[in-house]
Write a protein that holds these residues in place. Sequence first.
Motif, PDB file in Angstrom:
ATOM      1  N   ALA A 183       0.833  -1.210   0.000  1.00 61.09           N
ATOM      2  CA  ALA A 183       0.000   0.000   0.000  1.00 61.09           C
ATOM      3  C   ALA A 183       0.861   1.251   0.000  1.00 61.09           C
ATOM      4  O   ALA A 183       0.602   2.210  -0.746  1.00 61.09           O
ATOM      5  N   ILE A 184       1.894   1.268   0.842  1.00 62.24           N
ATOM      6  CA  ILE A 184       2.800   2.423   0.886  1.00 62.24           C
ATOM      7  C   ILE A 184       3.540   2.553  -0.444  1.00 62.24           C
ATOM      8  O   ILE A 184       3.751   3.663  -0.956  1.00 62.24           O
ATOM      9  N   SER A 185       3.941   1.429  -1.023  1.00 62.31           N
ATOM     10  CA  SER A 185       4.641   1.454  -2.305  1.00 62.31           C
ATOM     11  C   SER A 185       3.744   1.964  -3.424  1.00 62.31           C
ATOM     12  O   SER A 185       4.201   2.685  -4.323  1.00 62.31           O
ATOM     13  N   PHE A 186       2.463   1.618  -3.383  1.00 59.67           N
ATOM     14  CA  PHE A 186       1.550   2.125  -4.410  1.00 59.67           C
ATOM     15  C   PHE A 186       1.369   3.638  -4.276  1.00 59.67           C
ATOM     16  O   PHE A 186       1.270   4.350  -5.280  1.00 59.67           O
ATOM     17  N   GLY A 187       1.318   4.127  -3.030  1.00 61.19           N
ATOM     18  CA  GLY A 187       1.295   5.567  -2.833  1.00 61.19           C
ATOM     19  C   GLY A 187       2.546   6.214  -3.392  1.00 61.19           C
ATOM     20  O   GLY A 187       2.496   7.290  -4.006  1.00 61.19           O
ATOM     21  N   HIS A 188       3.697   5.555  -3.193  1.00 62.38           N
ATOM     22  CA  HIS A 188       4.958   6.036  -3.761  1.00 62.38           C
ATOM     23  C   HIS A 188       4.892   6.046  -5.280  1.00 62.38           C
ATOM     24  O   HIS A 188       5.375   6.980  -5.940  1.00 62.38           O
ATOM     25  N   PHE A 189       4.294   5.015  -5.847  1.00 67.56           N
ATOM     26  CA  PHE A 189       4.103   4.948  -7.296  1.00 67.56           C
ATOM     27  C   PHE A 189       3.321   6.168  -7.794  1.00 67.56           C
ATOM     28  O   PHE A 189       3.729   6.836  -8.756  1.00 67.56           O
ATOM     29  N   ALA A 190       2.210   6.479  -7.134  1.00 66.92           N
ATOM     30  CA  ALA A 190       1.379   7.595  -7.576  1.00 66.92           C
ATOM     31  C   ALA A 190       2.116   8.927  -7.449  1.00 66.92           C
ATOM     32  O   ALA A 190       2.072   9.765  -8.358  1.00 66.92           O
ATOM     33  N   VAL A 191       2.807   9.134  -6.319  1.00 67.21           N
ATOM     34  CA  VAL A 191       3.539  10.382  -6.122  1.00 67.21           C
ATOM     35  C   VAL A 191       4.622  10.552  -7.181  1.00 67.21           C
ATOM     36  O   VAL A 191       4.804  11.648  -7.746  1.00 67.21           O
ATOM     37  N   ASP A 192       5.327   9.475  -7.497  1.00 67.95           N
ATOM     38  CA  ASP A 192       6.438   9.597  -8.434  1.00 67.95           C
ATOM     39  C   ASP A 192       5.990   9.565  -9.890  1.00 67.95           C
ATOM     40  O   ASP A 192       6.726  10.043 -10.767  1.00 67.95           O
ATOM     41  N   VAL A 193       4.828   9.030 -10.187  1.00 69.77           N
ATOM     42  CA  VAL A 193       4.268   9.222 -11.521  1.00 69.77           C
ATOM     43  C   VAL A 193       4.039  10.716 -11.758  1.00 69.77           C
ATOM     44  O   VAL A 193       4.378  11.261 -12.819  1.00 69.77           O
TER      45      VAL A 193
END
Length: 394
Positions: free
Chosen positions: A8-18
């Motif tokens: 879940a935290i990694s997916f949030g990281h994915f969205a922020v870095d997209v």
Amino acid sequence: MATWVLLAISFGHFAVDVVSGAIPVLLPHWQALYGLSYTTTGLLLLAATLGSAALQPVVGAVGDRVRTTWLLLGGLALSTVALAAALLAPSLWVVVVAVLLQGIGAAVYHPEASKMTYLFGGERRGVAMSIFQVGGNAGFGVSPVLTTLLLGAGVLATAAGYGLLGAVALGVLLYSYGRIRRRESAHRHAVRTEAKARDGDLWGPLLLLLGAVVLRTWVHTGTNAFVPLYFVTHLGRSAAFSGALLSTYLLSGAAGSIVGGALADRLGRKPVIVTSLAVPPLLFYLLPRTPDALLFPLVAVAGFFLTSSFPVTIVFGQELLPSRLGTATGLMLGAAVGTGGFGVTLLGMVADRWGAPAVWPVMAVLPLLALALVALVPRPAAGHSEAVQGAAGR
């Protein structure tokens, strides 16, 4: 490891870095729209990273004293909204302010997310940080192609697409938010009760590691910025070509993050970091001299090695400062994420003075300087970080 929370935290990281990864891809668009020089274009990217560099250590230090888990949600939301504002801005100054706010949103998300990743990693912190990092690397990797496709439908569609991604990521994080808060409370209590862990804080080695991370970041961010600027603006290639090339570099970096974290848990932090800095210099030197058929394999190998140490350096820094986990995380991420704009601005000056091809030899030298700093960093003594981790688990 608590795999679902880490995902879940990694997916949030994915969205922020997209969202963050869209900024370099949009540089040629803004450069053409406002008639910007290379130096001014670099300053625009500096606006995105300046707030990040300054705020991440502050956010991390505050997180050692008060609860800041809400920044996971607030940072993600601000980053997404700010990019939409930058896309729809009526003037250059509005673009600059919106890009600065986007960097601030990313800045407040990363330290808290990395700290939680460390706490949920258990005895496999290298792998846990790789899971976190691969989300960001995948986000940066997907962003060039995604942004190019969305821009084909117009800036309004681009803003709406990123808004939807942000909303989904917020929903995923909310599902795990209660568990995240409980783990953060356990760690805070453990730090108070394990006073001996403070004896293990190693500020000198941390500063050396920070210097190496800054230099590596200049290379990484410079590649993000100058692949579009060099191939589109200087060589006249299509945006699709440069976007695919940049995505190859970034997605291979995501694979490197996974491998680097796993190897660091087995072989140690320092050997992985040294290897990651020793391989890329020759590749960056050869990049402007490489025919198209070999460009994609070359940037894939460069991205794999250079990015393989990203999660490792974060964990290494946290282990050097175990009783001030938020401070260590903020400093490492401020160096790893927030200082790239300074490097791009300097590289922009090189390009304005000697031409865009002169940037690549400079980027070949920077990892060697970082390697020299890493060679001076000792390995932290075993036991002091494990004391806090074990108390938090209990």
